[in-house]
Design a protein around this motif. Structure first.
Motif, PDB file in Angstrom:
ATOM      1  N   GLY A 195       2.943  -5.888   4.716  1.00  0.00           N
ATOM      2  CA  GLY A 195       3.056  -5.866   3.274  1.00  0.00           C
ATOM      3  C   GLY A 195       2.564  -4.637   2.565  1.00  0.00           C
ATOM      4  O   GLY A 195       3.072  -4.290   1.525  1.00  0.00           O
ATOM      5  N   TRP A 196       1.543  -3.943   3.078  1.00  0.00           N
ATOM      6  CA  TRP A 196       0.922  -2.940   2.231  1.00  0.00           C
ATOM      7  C   TRP A 196       0.348  -1.808   3.056  1.00  0.00           C
ATOM      8  O   TRP A 196      -0.219  -2.003   4.110  1.00  0.00           O
ATOM      9  CB  TRP A 196      -0.171  -3.586   1.391  1.00  0.00           C
ATOM     10  CG  TRP A 196      -0.852  -2.628   0.483  1.00  0.00           C
ATOM     11  CD1 TRP A 196      -0.392  -2.111  -0.684  1.00  0.00           C
ATOM     12  CD2 TRP A 196      -2.154  -2.062   0.680  1.00  0.00           C
ATOM     13  NE1 TRP A 196      -1.309  -1.259  -1.231  1.00  0.00           N
ATOM     14  CE2 TRP A 196      -2.406  -1.214  -0.422  1.00  0.00           C
ATOM     15  CE3 TRP A 196      -3.111  -2.190   1.664  1.00  0.00           C
ATOM     16  CZ2 TRP A 196      -3.578  -0.501  -0.553  1.00  0.00           C
ATOM     17  CZ3 TRP A 196      -4.291  -1.476   1.537  1.00  0.00           C
ATOM     18  CH2 TRP A 196      -4.516  -0.644   0.427  1.00  0.00           C
ATOM     19  N   SER A 197       0.508  -0.635   2.568  1.00  0.00           N
ATOM     20  CA  SER A 197      -0.081   0.547   3.193  1.00  0.00           C
ATOM     21  C   SER A 197      -1.076   1.144   2.219  1.00  0.00           C
ATOM     22  O   SER A 197      -0.905   1.075   1.011  1.00  0.00           O
ATOM     23  CB  SER A 197       1.014   1.574   3.516  1.00  0.00           C
ATOM     24  OG  SER A 197       0.438   2.828   3.819  1.00  0.00           O
ATOM     25  N   SER A 198      -2.121   1.752   2.758  1.00  0.00           N
ATOM     26  CA  SER A 198      -3.135   2.345   1.884  1.00  0.00           C
ATOM     27  C   SER A 198      -2.642   3.624   1.217  1.00  0.00           C
ATOM     28  O   SER A 198      -3.305   4.165   0.347  1.00  0.00           O
ATOM     29  CB  SER A 198      -4.409   2.638   2.685  1.00  0.00           C
ATOM     30  OG  SER A 198      -4.124   3.539   3.742  1.00  0.00           O
ATOM     31  N   ALA A 199      -1.479   4.131   1.638  1.00  0.00           N
ATOM     32  CA  ALA A 199      -0.922   5.335   1.024  1.00  0.00           C
ATOM     33  C   ALA A 199      -0.439   5.003  -0.378  1.00  0.00           C
ATOM     34  O   ALA A 199       0.491   4.253  -0.559  1.00  0.00           O
ATOM     35  CB  ALA A 199       0.225   5.871   1.873  1.00  0.00           C
ATOM     36  N   GLN A 200      -1.096   5.559  -1.376  1.00  0.00           N
ATOM     37  CA  GLN A 200      -0.790   5.254  -2.759  1.00  0.00           C
ATOM     38  C   GLN A 200      -0.669   6.530  -3.565  1.00  0.00           C
ATOM     39  O   GLN A 200      -1.315   7.537  -3.266  1.00  0.00           O
ATOM     40  CB  GLN A 200      -1.910   4.397  -3.365  1.00  0.00           C
ATOM     41  CG  GLN A 200      -2.093   3.042  -2.726  1.00  0.00           C
ATOM     42  CD  GLN A 200      -0.998   2.093  -3.136  1.00  0.00           C
ATOM     43  OE1 GLN A 200      -0.695   1.942  -4.316  1.00  0.00           O
ATOM     44  NE2 GLN A 200      -0.381   1.461  -2.167  1.00  0.00           N
ATOM     45  N   ASN A 201       0.154   6.485  -4.585  1.00  0.00           N
ATOM     46  CA  ASN A 201       0.173   7.546  -5.567  1.00  0.00           C
ATOM     47  C   ASN A 201      -0.794   7.149  -6.673  1.00  0.00           C
ATOM     48  O   ASN A 201      -0.507   6.248  -7.467  1.00  0.00           O
ATOM     49  CB  ASN A 201       1.586   7.746  -6.121  1.00  0.00           C
ATOM     50  CG  ASN A 201       2.538   8.256  -5.063  1.00  0.00           C
ATOM     51  OD1 ASN A 201       2.182   9.121  -4.270  1.00  0.00           O
ATOM     52  ND2 ASN A 201       3.762   7.731  -5.061  1.00  0.00           N
ATOM     53  N   LEU A 202      -1.934   7.804  -6.713  1.00  0.00           N
ATOM     54  CA  LEU A 202      -2.977   7.431  -7.651  1.00  0.00           C
ATOM     55  C   LEU A 202      -3.163   8.539  -8.687  1.00  0.00           C
ATOM     56  O   LEU A 202      -2.949   9.703  -8.393  1.00  0.00           O
ATOM     57  CB  LEU A 202      -4.289   7.197  -6.895  1.00  0.00           C
ATOM     58  CG  LEU A 202      -4.258   6.060  -5.877  1.00  0.00           C
ATOM     59  CD1 LEU A 202      -5.573   5.982  -5.128  1.00  0.00           C
ATOM     60  CD2 LEU A 202      -3.953   4.728  -6.552  1.00  0.00           C
ATOM     61  N   PRO A 203      -3.569   8.179  -9.928  1.00  0.00           N
ATOM     62  CA  PRO A 203      -3.884   6.818 -10.374  1.00  0.00           C
ATOM     63  C   PRO A 203      -2.634   5.963 -10.515  1.00  0.00           C
ATOM     64  O   PRO A 203      -1.524   6.469 -10.676  1.00  0.00           O
ATOM     65  CB  PRO A 203      -4.552   7.045 -11.728  1.00  0.00           C
ATOM     66  CG  PRO A 203      -3.947   8.322 -12.223  1.00  0.00           C
ATOM     67  CD  PRO A 203      -3.753   9.172 -10.999  1.00  0.00           C
ATOM     68  N   SER A 204      -2.851   4.645 -10.475  1.00  0.00           N
ATOM     69  CA  SER A 204      -1.746   3.700 -10.563  1.00  0.00           C
ATOM     70  C   SER A 204      -2.234   2.460 -11.307  1.00  0.00           C
ATOM     71  O   SER A 204      -3.370   2.023 -11.116  1.00  0.00           O
ATOM     72  CB  SER A 204      -1.265   3.323  -9.160  1.00  0.00           C
ATOM     73  OG  SER A 204      -0.071   2.593  -9.207  1.00  0.00           O
ATOM     74  N   ILE A 205      -1.387   1.902 -12.149  1.00  0.00           N
ATOM     75  CA  ILE A 205      -1.778   0.779 -13.002  1.00  0.00           C
ATOM     76  C   ILE A 205      -1.159  -0.513 -12.492  1.00  0.00           C
ATOM     77  O   ILE A 205       0.055  -0.595 -12.283  1.00  0.00           O
ATOM     78  CB  ILE A 205      -1.360   1.023 -14.462  1.00  0.00           C
ATOM     79  CG1 ILE A 205      -2.112   2.240 -15.023  1.00  0.00           C
ATOM     80  CG2 ILE A 205      -1.630  -0.213 -15.324  1.00  0.00           C
ATOM     81  CD1 ILE A 205      -1.650   2.666 -16.398  1.00  0.00           C
ATOM     82  N   ALA A 206      -2.000  -1.518 -12.276  1.00  0.00           N
ATOM     83  CA  ALA A 206      -1.543  -2.866 -11.933  1.00  0.00           C
ATOM     84  C   ALA A 206      -1.761  -3.762 -13.144  1.00  0.00           C
ATOM     85  O   ALA A 206      -2.658  -3.528 -13.964  1.00  0.00           O
ATOM     86  CB  ALA A 206      -2.309  -3.402 -10.721  1.00  0.00           C
ATOM     87  N   GLU A 207      -0.929  -4.790 -13.242  1.00  0.00           N
ATOM     88  CA  GLU A 207      -1.011  -5.692 -14.396  1.00  0.00           C
ATOM     89  C   GLU A 207      -0.803  -7.129 -13.947  1.00  0.00           C
ATOM     90  O   GLU A 207       0.053  -7.401 -13.100  1.00  0.00           O
ATOM     91  CB  GLU A 207       0.044  -5.308 -15.437  1.00  0.00           C
ATOM     92  CG  GLU A 207       0.018  -6.146 -16.708  1.00  0.00           C
ATOM     93  CD  GLU A 207       0.932  -5.576 -17.797  1.00  0.00           C
ATOM     94  OE1 GLU A 207       1.111  -4.345 -17.823  1.00  0.00           O
ATOM     95  OE2 GLU A 207       1.453  -6.366 -18.603  1.00  0.00           O
ATOM     96  N   VAL A 208      -1.613  -8.034 -14.492  1.00  0.00           N
ATOM     97  CA  VAL A 208      -1.474  -9.471 -14.224  1.00  0.00           C
ATOM     98  C   VAL A 208      -1.177 -10.161 -15.539  1.00  0.00           C
ATOM     99  O   VAL A 208      -1.949 -10.053 -16.499  1.00  0.00           O
ATOM    100  CB  VAL A 208      -2.753 -10.062 -13.605  1.00  0.00           C
ATOM    101  CG1 VAL A 208      -2.592 -11.553 -13.355  1.00  0.00           C
ATOM    102  CG2 VAL A 208      -3.115  -9.346 -12.313  1.00  0.00           C
ATOM    103  N   ASP A 209      -0.060 -10.884 -15.612  1.00  0.00           N
ATOM    104  CA  ASP A 209       0.367 -11.550 -16.839  1.00  0.00           C
ATOM    105  C   ASP A 209       0.543 -13.044 -16.603  1.00  0.00           C
ATOM    106  O   ASP A 209       1.063 -13.462 -15.555  1.00  0.00           O
ATOM    107  CB  ASP A 209       1.704 -10.987 -17.331  1.00  0.00           C
ATOM    108  CG  ASP A 209       1.655  -9.495 -17.581  1.00  0.00           C
ATOM    109  OD1 ASP A 209       0.799  -9.065 -18.378  1.00  0.00           O
ATOM    110  OD2 ASP A 209       2.450  -8.762 -16.965  1.00  0.00           O
TER     111      ASP A 209
END
Length: 273
Positions: free
Chosen positions: A17-31
């Protein structure tokens, strides 16, 4: 216990599901997409739906979503639940949905107080110790009503263009990732587990959340409805109308664990787009 083939599928979903490779900064949102501050017809399967935007960035937040439901007329808490560390699936998914239902709780007319809060980690503010990562809690509440003759719950209508912007939620500005070792006091071999923890900074004052990006279309809403019905049909004494074949076979395989899932709101299903 889950049958081995189902457990294997869940583990596979987690592993890919997920790799630690990220383009940061990055915004997550919970609605909170459903319920809303509205009036609905009483129902056995009142949906509870959260939208998680940018799920890859949300993984190192180690989110847990907690909720409880109160019937205001009697002042009694009628249900509660937790969604612990959601199973975020593919990297690159724009939206991810966590959902359950207030199973057999909202079958009468009434006024309901729904309280929910999000636990998340922030290793820049709450550094990990030997046993845990510090948790930060944020909460909100809404009131909704059930009344005979009112509209049936409708996830498409609840996230439509004219109302979606008013959905409640939280945003997280993930600026970095840290590898941390967590030692469980119950681990018999004494080994630490390594996980990734998010560094989070305050959002810009000019930033505006975008719950409309988590809108549900008819296909997504139907998938959630089907999943909730199927989950309820796994109960030993389901109060929903179930196809005899699927309900009977699934009850025989998973009656114990799924009873807990449906009753307390823990989630087995996820929908990604």
């Amino acid at each position: 216990m889950f049958p081995s083939n189902i457990a294997a599928c869940l583990l596979l979903a987690l592993s890919i599901g997920w790799s630690s490779a990220q383009n940061l900064p990055s915004i997550a949102e919970v609605d909170l997409l459903f319920p809303r501050n509205d009036t609905y017809a009483p129902t056995v399967l009142m949906p509870l739906v959260f939208g998680i935007q940018n799920p890859s960035a949300a993984v190192p937040l180690h989110l847990s979503l907690w909720w409880n439901l109160w019937q205001l007329e009697g002042g009694n808490m009628t249900g509660y639940g937790v969604i612990p560390k959601a199973y975020y699936i593919p990297t690159g998914a724009r939206q991810y949905y966590e959902y359950s239902s207030f199973y057999d709780l909202t079958t009468i007319e009434g006024t309901w107080l729904f309280q929910w809060h999000v636990d998340s980690v922030n290793c820049s503010q709450f550094p990990a110790n030997n046993y845990s990562m510090g948790s930060y809690t944020q909460g909100k509440r809404i009131i909704f009503t059930t009344k005979n003759g009112a509209q049936a719950p409708d996830l498409v209508t609840a996230t439509a263009d004219d109302v979606c912007a008013s959905a409640e939620g939280f945003t997280f500005n993930v600026t970095g990732l840290e590898k941390v070792s967590i030692r469980s006091p119950d681990n018999p071999d004494g080994k630490d587990s390594v996980t990734t923890c998010a560094d989070v900074v305050p959002m810009s004052p000019t930033y505006r959340p975008n719950p409309c990006a988590a809108q549900l279309n008819a296909t997504g809403a139907s998938s959630i409805s089907l999943a909730l019905t199927t989950t309820a049909c796994w109960l030993p004494s389901s109060v929903v109308s179930c196809p005899a074949k699927s309900a009977g076979s699934l009850k025989g395989q998973l009656g114990g664990p799924i009873w807990a899932v449906a009753t307390f709101g823990w989630l087995l299903y996820s929908l990604v787009r």
